[in-house]
Design a protein around this motif. Structure first.
Motif, short mmCIF file in Angstrom:
data_model
loop_
_atom_site.label_atom_id
_atom_site.label_comp_id
_atom_site.label_asym_id
_atom_site.label_seq_id
_atom_site.Cartn_x
_atom_site.Cartn_y
_atom_site.Cartn_z
N HIS A 1 70.35 68.49 26.10
CA HIS A 1 69.68 68.44 24.79
C HIS A 1 70.38 69.43 23.88
O HIS A 1 70.42 70.63 24.18
CB HIS A 1 68.19 68.78 24.91
CG HIS A 1 67.41 68.51 23.66
ND1 HIS A 1 66.18 69.08 23.40
CD2 HIS A 1 67.69 67.71 22.59
CE1 HIS A 1 65.74 68.64 22.24
NE2 HIS A 1 66.64 67.82 21.72
N ASN B 1 64.55 65.01 29.40
CA ASN B 1 65.97 65.01 28.99
C ASN B 1 66.85 64.54 30.14
O ASN B 1 67.62 65.30 30.73
CB ASN B 1 66.39 66.40 28.52
CG ASN B 1 65.75 66.77 27.20
OD1 ASN B 1 64.90 67.66 27.13
ND2 ASN B 1 66.13 66.08 26.13
N MET C 1 64.94 72.14 26.46
CA MET C 1 64.87 70.85 27.13
C MET C 1 63.89 70.92 28.28
O MET C 1 63.49 72.00 28.73
CB MET C 1 66.25 70.44 27.63
CG MET C 1 66.90 71.40 28.60
SD MET C 1 68.56 70.91 29.07
CE MET C 1 68.25 69.40 29.95
#
Length: 759
Positions: free
Chosen positions: A47, A351, A128
């Motif tokens: 991310h 993620n 994330m």
């Protein structure tokens, strides 16, 4: 059986010669003049914000014809599921390791690879979340800050809960209070890859008239066309998709995947562009299945009747909602009568690579939990696990979770067939055990079309928009041949594309034989009616006095009075009604359940935890087997995939970054022939009321039961309940030593509070 009869015969596939001689054409076999090769640059971050993306050095490399990034595409989100939550290529932000960031078209693959290495990307890491149990918490880091702006439906109400499905019936709280027993258990299934043989491939070509032609390895050409039109902001009529031969899909190739990259590059360069995934990209670019966590709570009376169930399931959908958590509701009861229930199924963003479909998305996960739980409950209340299932099994006339009334079916026949074949009840001795599982599915429906033409030589041309998977074209041709009374080799299966064939739903979800087969039968019946009408006028007898068999139409009580189909086809060319063409279409089919019962025998090494599968038996209600050889092949293949899910297959994912750690067939351990016993398959024939000649679906159910059947067999062998897939030697040995698995630590009460506990 007469030679001309096609129904119920194990006939060779209509494309057998092309396949065995290597002449079948796959997307990677397409070569067009001036064709360029495409390679992708993918994200190395789970991310992050893209702060710099410099493609200048790549563009300057000799042989490179174009480089594209997310900024080259219209600002349009699309969705593989209920939500439009993703761009075809990352624009300003990446959400999983492996997300496409740029693509190159070059004269050859080596140059394209060199160009990809020259692209410079700088990332600003963002918070994330990888674990779905952390992602679903109220204070979790959001994967998509702007989720509320997504178009679509099914929102669960904030956070990372991208979708929630639920179902309720009866008074669950009261039923738990009145029950004699209540049992709670938690199960976890692993990330898993579809393992198709042919990595995805595509060739895109802008024609001289400006139209875009796509040669693709896809199960859903019309779905690819629609989604491609959306992400390119192009009229749908400007795109033609040609579905090539497909080397396996199992649901992974149902939707738009990589086709948008060569398509945009072809538009930019004016040349055809080919992209072929590597095996690693088959693991990191195309939606696999991710983990599922399931909590079941069941209320039971002393006599064994189940009176209530609560089921909470958390499906990790990765960065984007591909295939949703439908099975968490639809299959949380199993094939059992449970009058009171509360079912909740969450799709949770993380993620990681987005999920796709895999042989009935999530049903194997739910079946593992439900059938393991059924076995556990039976043992705890002192009832034989088989008899416990029989006592609670649904019957004709019962109402399903969806509210549909169950028609006649072969559930009990499959159970009895397996019991008789494997000899239940039985005790195998030290460290040996036997376990059973029952799976449920439905015959797939959806838009289906077909056209049947009678040619001047008496052959039949069949045109549908469905993609052949696992020999489905052969089954459809058998249905047409049986209806029109010709041999299978007299049916020509037309090669099709989205320009030529009318709209048809994707080849998946057990839809083809039941739904597409029905519409082929209807089109063939339409053509037969026209043949009989034409013959009636020429032979001077009523149409109902005629029969259509053996490639001819004849008077039933005067068989020498006949006309061949070829003669009638030639006559039709100058008749008022015109050439003989039968057409049919439908949008949906009535509910037709499919049941599969499986039994496994295992040997467990108590010193190492190694599990050896020594016998496997399954029985499925197929209604009527159009081609028994094909049906048995589907059932055996599905069982093997389920066995792999149970014993060895698992995508290893880095818990910190979400990166796939074993994107290779050398490290992703699918079962080999030496790992398997003979698969003993029994076909049960309880015809459906609506399928072609009584046929039901086949493909999905055999993959559901093996994990639970093997888990139950392990319990029977060594007395430990494994609640987490796969059953590796380490996991089994830990259970034998009394150690808990990850599934044993999930605190659903903490996640859902008062809402979870009704009892």
């Amino acid at each position: 059986m007469p030679e001309n009869k096609a129904l119920g015969r194990s006939l060779p596939r209509v494309d057998a010669m092309e396949k065995i001689t290597g002449k079948a054409s796959y997307a990677s076999d397409v070569y067009l003049p001036g064709m360029l090769m495409c390679k992708l640059l993918t994200s190395t971050e789970g991310h992050a914000r893209i702060t710099k993306l410099d493609v200048s050095k790549a563009q300057a490399l000799p042989g490179v014809r174009a480089v594209i990034t997310g900024q080259d595409y219209p600002d349009v989100r699309f969705g593989s599921g209920a939500l439009k939550d993703r761009y075809i290529m990352a624009k300003d932000e990446v959400f999983y390791v492996g997300e496409p960031v740029a693509a190159v078209a070059a004269d050859d693959e080596i140059t394209a690879r060199e160009a990809v290495d020259l692209i410079k990307v700088e990332y600003q890491p963002l918070p994330m979340v990888v674990d779905p149990l952390q992602a679903i918490a109220d204070d979790a880091t959001p994967v998509h800050e702007d989720m509320e702006s997504f178009e679509g439906y099914g929102f669960a109400g904030g956070g990372n809960n991208c979708t929630l499905l639920d179902a309720d019936r009866g008074d669950v709280k009261q039923a738990f209070q009145d029950a004699d027993h209540a049992f709670e258990e938690t199960y976890r299934s692993q990330p898993i890859n579809q393992g198709f043989l042919e990595p995805m491939a595509c060739v895109a070509n802008v024609e001289g008239n400006g139209r875009l032609t796509i040669y693709a390895s896809t199960q859903g050409p019309y779905q690819v066309r629609a989604q491609l039109a959306s992400v390119l902001d192009m009229p749908l009529s400007n795109i033609k998709v040609i579905a090539m031969e497909m080397g396996g899909g199992f649901g992974a190739k149902l939707r738009l995947a990589l086709e948008g990259f060569p398509a945009m590059l072809s538009i930019k360069t004016g040349k055809p562009v080919k992209l072929i995934n590597t095996r690693e990209e088959a693991f990191t670019l195309n939606g696999p299945r991710l983990e599922t966590n399931i909590r079941l709570k069941t209320a039971v009376m002393t006599d064994g009747r189940i009176v209530a169930r609560e089921a909470y399931s958390i499906f990790d959908v990765g960065a984007y909602l591909g295939a949703g958590p439908n099975s968490g509701v639809g299959h949380a009861l199993g094939p059992y009568k449970i009058p009171n229930f509360k079912l909740r199924s969450y799709g949770v963003y993380t993620n990681k690579i987005y999920v796709g479909s895999y042989r009935a998305s999530g049903v194997a996960d739910m079946t593992f939990a439900v059938e393991s739980h059924m076995d556990s409950v039976a043992h705890q209340i002192g009832i034989d696990p088989f008899e416990f299932r029989v006592l609670n099994a649904v019957e004709e006339g019962d109402i399903s979770v969806s509210g549909a009334k169950l028609p006649r079916n072969g559930l009990r026949e499959t159970m009895q067939a397996v019991k008789d074949r494997i000899g239940l009840p039985k005790k195998l001795g030290a460290a040996r055990g036997v376990g059973i599982a029952v799976g449920e599915w439905r015959s797939g429906s959806g838009p289906s079309t077909a056209s049947i033409s009678v040619n001047e030589d008496g052959t039949i041309s069949m045109l549908t928009g469905s993609v052949d998977i696992s020999g489905s074209d052969t089954s459809l041709a058998q249905i047409a041949a049986e209806t029109l009374g010709v041999r299978l080799d007299q049916v020509v299966v037309a090669k099709r594309d989205t320009d030529m064939a009318p709209f048809t739903g994707p080849s998946g979800g057990s839809r083809i034989v039941y739904s597409q087969g029905k519409v082929v039968q209807m089109a063939a019946e339409d053509a037969r009616g026209k043949l009989l009408s034409l013959a009636s006028g020429r032979l001077g007898v009523p149409a109902d006095a005629l029969a259509c068999e053996d490639g001819r139409v004849y008077v039933q009580d005067n068989t020498p009075q006949e006309l061949s189909l070829g003669q009638l086809a030639q006559m039709s060319l100058t008749s008022p009604q015109g050439p003989i063409v039968g057409n049919a279409s439908l949008s949906s089919m009535p509910y037709a359940p499919v049941y599969n019962t499986q039994a496994a025998e295992v040997l467990v090494d108590e010193k190492t935890g190694q599990v050896k599968l020594t016998r496997f038996v399954q029985a499925q209600d197929v209604g009527v087997a159009i081609n028994p050889m094909s049906v048995i092949g589907q059932l055996e293949g599905g069982a093997v995939q389920g066995i792999g899910r149970a014993l060895s297959e698992e995508m290893q994912i880095d818990p910190e970054t979400g990166r796939v750690l074993n994107p290779s067939l050398a490290t992703y351990l699918m079962p080999l022939a030496v790992d398997l016993p003979e698969i003993e398959t029994i076909l049960i024939n309880v015809p459906s009321d609506d399928g072609p000649f009584g046929a039901r679906a086949v493909a999905e159910p055999p993959g559901f039961g093996p994990p639970a059947a093997i888990a139950n067999a392990i319990y029977d062998a060594v007395g430990v309940r494994i609640t987490e897939l796969p059953f590796t030697a380490e996991r089994v040995l830990a259970a034998i030593k009394g150690q808990k698995t990850k599934a044993g630590f999930i605190d659903f009460e903490k996640l859902f509070g008062e809402e979870f506990s009704q009892g």
